[in-house]
Each structure stands twice: as structure tokens, then as C-alpha cells.
Design a protein around this motif. Structure first.
Motif, PDB file in Angstrom:
ATOM      1  N   ARG A 134      18.507 -21.825  -7.035  1.00  0.00           N
ATOM      2  CA  ARG A 134      19.100 -23.162  -7.223  1.00  0.00           C
ATOM      3  C   ARG A 134      19.798 -23.282  -8.559  1.00  0.00           C
ATOM      4  O   ARG A 134      20.833 -23.947  -8.660  1.00  0.00           O
ATOM      5  N   GLU A 135      19.253 -22.649  -9.590  1.00  0.00           N
ATOM      6  CA  GLU A 135      19.903 -22.734 -10.908  1.00  0.00           C
ATOM      7  C   GLU A 135      21.322 -22.181 -10.863  1.00  0.00           C
ATOM      8  O   GLU A 135      22.240 -22.769 -11.443  1.00  0.00           O
ATOM      9  N   ARG A 178      23.254 -21.892  -8.174  1.00  0.00           N
ATOM     10  CA  ARG A 178      24.073 -22.780  -7.330  1.00  0.00           C
ATOM     11  C   ARG A 178      24.458 -24.041  -8.081  1.00  0.00           C
ATOM     12  O   ARG A 178      25.617 -24.450  -8.083  1.00  0.00           O
ATOM     13  N   ASP A 179      23.463 -24.666  -8.712  1.00  0.00           N
ATOM     14  CA  ASP A 179      23.722 -25.926  -9.441  1.00  0.00           C
ATOM     15  C   ASP A 179      24.716 -25.696 -10.569  1.00  0.00           C
ATOM     16  O   ASP A 179      25.599 -26.516 -10.802  1.00  0.00           O
ATOM     17  N   ALA A 180      24.559 -24.563 -11.265  1.00  0.00           N
ATOM     18  CA  ALA A 180      25.457 -24.283 -12.392  1.00  0.00           C
ATOM     19  C   ALA A 180      26.894 -24.153 -11.894  1.00  0.00           C
ATOM     20  O   ALA A 180      27.830 -24.661 -12.515  1.00  0.00           O
ATOM     21  N   GLN A 213      28.106 -25.469  -9.088  1.00  0.00           N
ATOM     22  CA  GLN A 213      28.564 -26.769  -8.602  1.00  0.00           C
ATOM     23  C   GLN A 213      29.103 -27.609  -9.754  1.00  0.00           C
ATOM     24  O   GLN A 213      30.108 -28.289  -9.613  1.00  0.00           O
ATOM     25  N   ALA A 214      28.452 -27.484 -10.917  1.00  0.00           N
ATOM     26  CA  ALA A 214      28.874 -28.264 -12.085  1.00  0.00           C
ATOM     27  C   ALA A 214      30.252 -27.825 -12.608  1.00  0.00           C
ATOM     28  O   ALA A 214      30.925 -28.595 -13.290  1.00  0.00           O
ATOM     29  N   THR A 215      30.677 -26.600 -12.278  1.00  0.00           N
ATOM     30  CA  THR A 215      31.970 -26.133 -12.787  1.00  0.00           C
ATOM     31  C   THR A 215      33.139 -26.596 -11.926  1.00  0.00           C
ATOM     32  O   THR A 215      34.296 -26.499 -12.337  1.00  0.00           O
ATOM     33  N   GLY A 216      32.855 -27.059 -10.721  1.00  0.00           N
ATOM     34  CA  GLY A 216      33.916 -27.472  -9.816  1.00  0.00           C
ATOM     35  C   GLY A 216      34.651 -26.315  -9.154  1.00  0.00           C
ATOM     36  O   GLY A 216      35.576 -26.527  -8.373  1.00  0.00           O
ATOM     37  N   ALA A 252      22.795 -20.981 -16.349  1.00  0.00           N
ATOM     38  CA  ALA A 252      23.941 -21.891 -16.532  1.00  0.00           C
ATOM     39  C   ALA A 252      24.861 -21.404 -17.658  1.00  0.00           C
ATOM     40  O   ALA A 252      26.065 -21.666 -17.617  1.00  0.00           O
ATOM     41  N   GLY A 254      28.570 -20.714 -16.930  1.00  0.00           N
ATOM     42  CA  GLY A 254      29.508 -21.522 -17.715  1.00  0.00           C
ATOM     43  C   GLY A 254      30.538 -20.656 -18.416  1.00  0.00           C
ATOM     44  O   GLY A 254      31.742 -20.961 -18.405  1.00  0.00           O
ATOM     45  N   ASP A 284      34.498 -20.778 -17.680  1.00  0.00           N
ATOM     46  CA  ASP A 284      35.461 -21.077 -18.746  1.00  0.00           C
ATOM     47  C   ASP A 284      36.527 -19.994 -18.827  1.00  0.00           C
ATOM     48  O   ASP A 284      37.728 -20.289 -18.876  1.00  0.00           O
TER      49      ASP A 284
END
Ligand code: PLP
Length: 443
Positions: free
Chosen positions: A46-47, A49-51, A53-56, A263, A267, A271
Motif C-alpha cells: 500500500r505504501e 501504491r499510495d505514494a 497515487q500522490a504523484t498523479g 514514498a 517521489g 520528480d
């Protein structure tokens, strides 16, 4: 020993994982025993996936199943919404038997056999990560014979050295893996792929190494790969839609290891990719990554029973466990370091320094050197942490030792997911030719 995930020391002073007392697990399932903290596996999935998802970004996180491939694990990976990497027919078979959706399976490997390719084509897997020119030809021919098109990523060797142990780094130029970026081979591979009618080129793949603790290597790889994508677009008018940056995210084995949160890696990758592709005015591809070790490594603990103790006064005290290099070859292979504790007397103060030996007939079969423990007694339980990746997966039958059982623990329940080998699992494939059959003794 560091307590990962749901591991705690309970009121009885014993190691408990997933709400299960390890002493009870030892009585119920025997030792050696691989214990997996199911909640921690799910959290790691999940970490990532969530990370993302936060990047778009559009993304796929593919679990590199070679780290630990069993049917129950494939079920968890599917439930958590990840894709799956396989590198052999055996891993592919395991995933398919577990009902894993074929369209989310990616097939890796530097020497896939024609049989393996046929098996994967017939299963209609999501994508082949092609490693070399021979594979391009063979895949194209086998796909043509079946009138199908195969999705392809090209594995490139980006020439990035991720500062890791030399045996487990794969990004540098002298590597058995992939098409080299620096000398034009990768470019030729793209040209070749675009000519092959049964192949649908999605993009490129790069994997720079393992047990990586910084983001810089991924940035460098992303830079090189983006420049390559732009070169391909400019010269061949072809736009990649997928960029796979591999795995290799580090975990904590001992206190010297300093992994970043998932993340941070995601991230940094996001970037770099966003900046680079914008700079080349290139449509953002889908970003794939392939964590293996970091999904399962810290979730695994191996439980042993301590047997013989050899004290050489003034030199060293050896304690021997009922497993060793057969269930964990990494110390012998890579000089890998592990931490451990007495699982049945986890609160007692450390009184002596011992070295943990395996039971195989190899001087090199040592699991841990110089480990501080309470006064050790035969019959104590030793728990070695962070054994979830490349332990069960690399286990062997050396000395005809039976492989241990694997249990998943969660919320006080323990489920067997691989049973302990029987004697038939070690000797059951043996055959005695007629001429070697034991003859009845003549009277
Ligand atoms: C081994 C491997 C991975 C997983 O590596 P970890 O260090 O376990 O994260 C990912 N991709 C490729 C191509 C690999 O060979």
C-alpha cells in the motif's frame, strides 16, 4: 534485534508476530520455520501504491516475485492491486495456479527458453521484458505461429552503478543483463523491435541494482533513459508509453542499514521523470517499478531451535541451529549480515557473545558472527529477522535437508502457506536403474 511490523515482546517475555507467540508457532509447526507478518507485507504494498497515487502519474507497481514466490503470496499481491514480475516458468506457473491475472504478469530473464516463451504467450501475459536480440527473434516467431502480438519492454543496461555489493549490482556496463545504452546497442534493439510485426513495443526497462539506500541512482537512470527516449523519438518517430525503473529499494537487515521510506524513492523518481519529460516536451509515460525485497524482506522472520553449543575458551562460542545455509544462503553467498534474538527469553539481558552456525557440512555455513545474547541453552528458540526476501526463494536441499514450512501470521491466526518438505520431497524423484537394484541374496 529490531522489531519490524507487528512484532512485539509479549507479557511472557516472548517474541510475538502478528499476534502469535513464536513459542506456540514452534510447537505447532516445528522449526526451522519461516514466519511472515502478513500485515507488514500488505502495508508495504500500500505504501508504494499510495505514494504513486500522490504523484498523479499513471503507474504500475509490480512485485518482483523472485524475492519470495508462493501461491499465497501471489494472492496477497493481487488483493493489494499490484502487478507481478516472474523470471521463470516455475514462477509463472505458481502465479497462474494462484489465479493471478495473466494480464498483470511481466516476464523477465536473460535467457528465456522457447518453452517458457510459449507458456507465457499461451497464458496471454501482460508483457515480456526482452533482454537480448535472440529473444526478440524467438518471441516474434513464436508469437507469429500463434497469430498473437506480444507486448514488449526492452531491458537496457543504463551504465549506472548504484553503489552496492558487487555481486548484486546490475546497472554497470559489464553486466549479463540487457541492451547497453552507451554503445548504441539499445538503439539498435529499438530499431529491430519496431521491424518485428508480432511485437508491440511499449517502452524501456532499467534496473540498477539491489539494496539501494539513496535516490540518486534512480535519478541518474531516469535521466539517461529520458535522453534515450528523446533520441528514439527524434530519429525513429517512436514514442515510448511505458518507462520501468526496476526495483532495488533497500531494507533494514542490521543497524548499519538506513532505508528510505518508499514514498521518498517514488517521489524522487516521479520528480525526475516529470522534470525530464517536460524538458524534452515528451508525453509522460506510465511509470512502472518492481520492488521485491522491500515488499517482503522485513516481513519475514526465521525461527530456529538451538542445538549443540561449542565453546572454545578464549576464542569463540559457537551455537548451532537446526537450519543454516539451506534455508538462508545469503551470508555464505554475499557475506550478508543479520540480527537475531532469543525468541523464548526476549527480555533477558545479554550476557555472552556467540556465533550462530548452521548444520551443513561447510565451514562457511555461518549465519551470524558475534551476536550478543542472554546465556544460551540448548532448546532455546533463535529468531533471525528480515529473512523474508531471497531466503525461502533461495533455499536448497544441500545435505538433503528438508525445506522448512512457511506460515503467514495475522491478527492472532497462523496459516500454513507452504508445508514442510517430506522425505519424499528430497528423495521422491530418485530412480534406481534395474541394474542397480538390490538383488535378493542367493541362499
Ligand atoms: C531482482 C529484480 C528486482 C527486484 O529487486 P529487489 O532488490 O528485490 O527490489 C526488480 N527488477 C529486476 C529486473 C530484478 O532483476
Amino acid at each position: 534485534m529490531y522489531l519490524h511490523g507487528t512484532s512485539i515482546i509479549n507479557a511472557e517475555g516472548r517474541l510475538e508476530i502478528g499476534g502469535c507467540d513464536t513459542s506456540d508457532l514452534a510447537s505447532r509447526f516445528g522449526t526451522p520455520l519461516y514466519i511472515y507478518d502478513e500485515q507488514l507485507i500488505r502495508t508495504r504494498c500500500r505504501e508504494y501504491r499510495d505514494a504513486f497515487q500522490a504523484t498523479g502519474l499513471n503507474f504500475q507497481v509490480a512485485y518482483a516475485s523472485k524475492a519470495f514466490c508462493t501461491m499465497a503470496m501471489c494472492r496477497i499481491v493481487e488483493e493489494e492491486g499490484l502487478s507481478l514480475d516472474v523470471v521463470s516458468d516455475g514462477e509463472l506457473y505458481t502465479a497462474l495456479q494462484a489465479g493471478f491475472p495473466a494480464g498483470k504478469i511481466h516476464f523477465h530473464g536473460n535467457n528465456k527458453t522457447p518453452d517458457e516463451i510459449v507458456m507465457a504467450l499461451e497464458a496471454n501475459i501482460g508483457c515480456f521484458v526482452v533482454d537480448n536480440f535472440l529473444e526478440l527473434q524467438v518471441l516474434n516467431e513464436l508469437a507469429r505461429a500463434r497469430k498473437v502480438k506480444a507486448n514488449v519492454l526492452l531491458r537496457i543496461s543504463p551504465g549506472v552503478d548504484a553503489h552496492t555489493h558487487e555481486f548484486i549490482s546490475t546497472g554497470q556496463i559489464d553486466s549479463k543483463f540487457g541492451f547497453d545504452l552507451g554503445n548504441g546497442t539499445a538503439f539498435r534493439a529499438v530499431q529491430e523491435t519496431l521491424k518485428l510485426e508480432q511485437l508491440r513495443l511499449l517502452g524501456i526497462h532499467s534496473h540498477i541494482g539491489s539494496q539501494i539506500f539513496e535516490t540518486e541512482g534512480f535519478r541518474l537512470a531516469a535521466d539517461k533513459v529520458t535522453r534515450f527516449a528523446a533520441e528514439v523519438r527524434d530519429q525513429l518517430s517512436y514514442t515510448f508509453t511505458v518507462l520501468n525503473l526496476g526495483g532495488g529499494f533497500g531494507i533494514r537487515y542490521t543497524e548499519g542499514d538506513t532505508p528510505l521510506p518508499s514514498a521518498d524513492y517514488v517521489g524522487a523518481i516521479a520528480d525526475a521523470v516529470k522534470t525530464n519529460f517536460a524538458a524534452y516536451n515528451y508525453p509522460l509515460p506510465e511509470i512502472w517499478i518492481e520492488p521485491g525485497r522491500s515488499i517482503v524482506g522485513e516481513a519475514g522472520t526465521t525461527l530456529y531451535t538451538i542445538g549443540s553449543v561449542k565453546d572454545i575458551p578464549g576464542v569463540r562460542k559457537y551455537i548451532a541451529v537446526d537450519g543454516g545455509m539451506t534455508d538462508n544462503p545469503r551470508p555464505a553467498l554475499y557475506d550478508a549480515k543479520y540480527e537475531a534474538m532469543l525468541a523464548n527469553r526476549a527480555l533477558e539481558v545479554e550476557e555472552e557473545v556467540v556465533s550462530v552456525a548452521g548444520k551443513c557440512c561447510e565451514t562457511g555455513d555461518m549465519l551470524i558472527w558475534d551476536l550478543a545474547l542472554p546465556a544460551v541453552r540448548t532448546g532455546d528458540l533463535l529468531a533471525v529477522s528480515s529473512t523474508g526476501a531471497y531466503n525461502y526463494a533461495m533455499a536448497s536441499h544441500y545435505n538433503r535437508i528438508r525445506k522448512p514450512a512457511v506460515v503467514f501470521v495475522k491478527d492472532g491466526k497462523a496459516d500454513l502457506v507452504v508445508r514442510r518438505d517430506t522425505y519424499d520431497d528430497v528423495a521422491g524423484n530418485d530412480l534406481i536403474p534395474e541394474r542397480l537394484m538390490k538383488q535378493p541374496v542367493a541362499k
